[in-house]
Design an enzyme around this catalytic site. Sequence first.
Site, PDB file in Angstrom:
ATOM      1  CB  ALA A  74     150.537  94.783 164.420  1.00 43.21           C
ATOM      2  CB  SER A 200     149.620  91.361 166.081  1.00 43.93           C
ATOM      3  OG  SER A 200     149.984  91.291 164.733  1.00 43.93           O
ATOM      4  CB  CYS A 323     175.154  88.403 164.592  1.00 45.36           C
ATOM      5  SG  CYS A 323     174.701  87.947 166.260  1.00 45.36           S
TER       6      CYS A 323
END
Lengths: 382, 125
Positions: A74, A200, A323
């Site tokens: 994709a 995808s 993070c």
Amino acid sequence: MKTPVYFDYAATAPVDPRVVEAMLGLLGPDGDFGNPSAVHAYGRKAAALVEEAREEIAALLGVAASGIVFTSGATESDNLAIKGAARAAARRGRHVITEKTAHKAVLDACRALEREGFEVSYLVPDRGGRISAAQLEASLRPDTILVSLLHANNETGVLQDIPALAAAVRRHGALFHLDAAQSAGKVELPLEQVDLLALSAHKFCGPKGAGLLYVRPGVRLEPLLHGGGHERGRRAGTLATHQIRGMALAFRLAVESMAEESSRLAGFSSRLIEGLCALPGVLLNGHREARLPNIVNVSVEGVDGEALQLALRDIACSSGAACNSASGEPSYVLRALGRDDALAGASLRFSMGRWTRVEEVDYLLERFGSELTRLRRIAGAA
Amino acid sequence: MDELHDPARYSPRVLELFDRPARLGPPPGANREGQAENRARGSWLRMYLQVEAERVVAAGFHARGCPHTIAAAELACEALTGSDASELAEYRAEFLEAALPLPPEKLDVRLLIEDAVRAAAHGRR
């Protein structure tokens, strides 16, 4: 139960063993390994298999086979759709519309267009993650050539109202591109209402490295890759017969079981939403009803997102914590939905799929509750 | 399962302290308290100390923060116990960087610990 328990199907799914078997049969010296472009018997056999897969996928999508362009996934399909369509239509106009909550493949392709002199408008969805037709209508201009949106958001699973949005795009004569990476095989795809659609294979238990772009007949694209004129000049590169066959089979299996599987997963989602949101300070992200059956995203008040994810490391899921992002900032999708940095950072996405079992859903609920209590005790809350 | 996490991000020591902090909340005889926060990270730390005859006899904490913050607070409480209370106002916690260790992007955790302990040096409870 195998731990960490897998709740990250929106990131990727295992390949269905039936697909693995079909792909393996194509790879070895006794398989149909030929280059589909070659004129000898090996090549012709491989080409026939590729075209059979193209016909099968097209039939499942309800479109003409000539509109299917095989890609690596994709991300490539989005790039080809956005950059390819905008460059081909640049003489008509240079304005593109997308959404702030789009996948990075869409946003970064749009940024690349901006560097080429195109102008891009970024629509901000409502708090539920949806874009209204009126809002889109207000952004459409005579020089708008392309609108690129996600069918379902990859972080929240929120589905856009495609019929209403497509009507607005059509009235202005722009092209409509949809990234359906998350929704393919989960819900019906609105092929008849779009000009370009990306998906995808690995999101529906097919292989990674395989995807496609549907291109409505008559839509012009500037290719991104040059070198052999494959795929009617739209995407150069040797066709990966085993990947394409694997994707076709995986898509058929997903579509055939879609009604039953979506209902099963929707049941799990309801169980998760009910259980998680009954805990104090746990908030569902995104629209409650207009959503995929397999994605649940929650924010948690009063705890740190990274700590929550580490505490739940026996659950493999995605986090909106800073993070975990390349930018070092909490989820841009959730911030665009109005969540503050703390809530966007303290968010977890649980996504389910073919091998998710109810015992795993209950395990997640039990573990989430106990770790939330523990982290709140560390913070001095009762 | 821990091997699935980047070992450079979470050492076994960090995991151990994060999973089982033993010094939560004020010790029964706590007479000092101090708080610090890191607004950019949305984290805060409250330290509780029991000081008797110029010595820290017990320490505890409450925190909202990342795993390193919680692990560092637990470790600092352990190290503070038995220390000289006259040094609290200038408290430094360099040892945390190597003891946990703290990765480069988490060096600000040390400052949060130091600020909270220094605040507790004068903070009557």
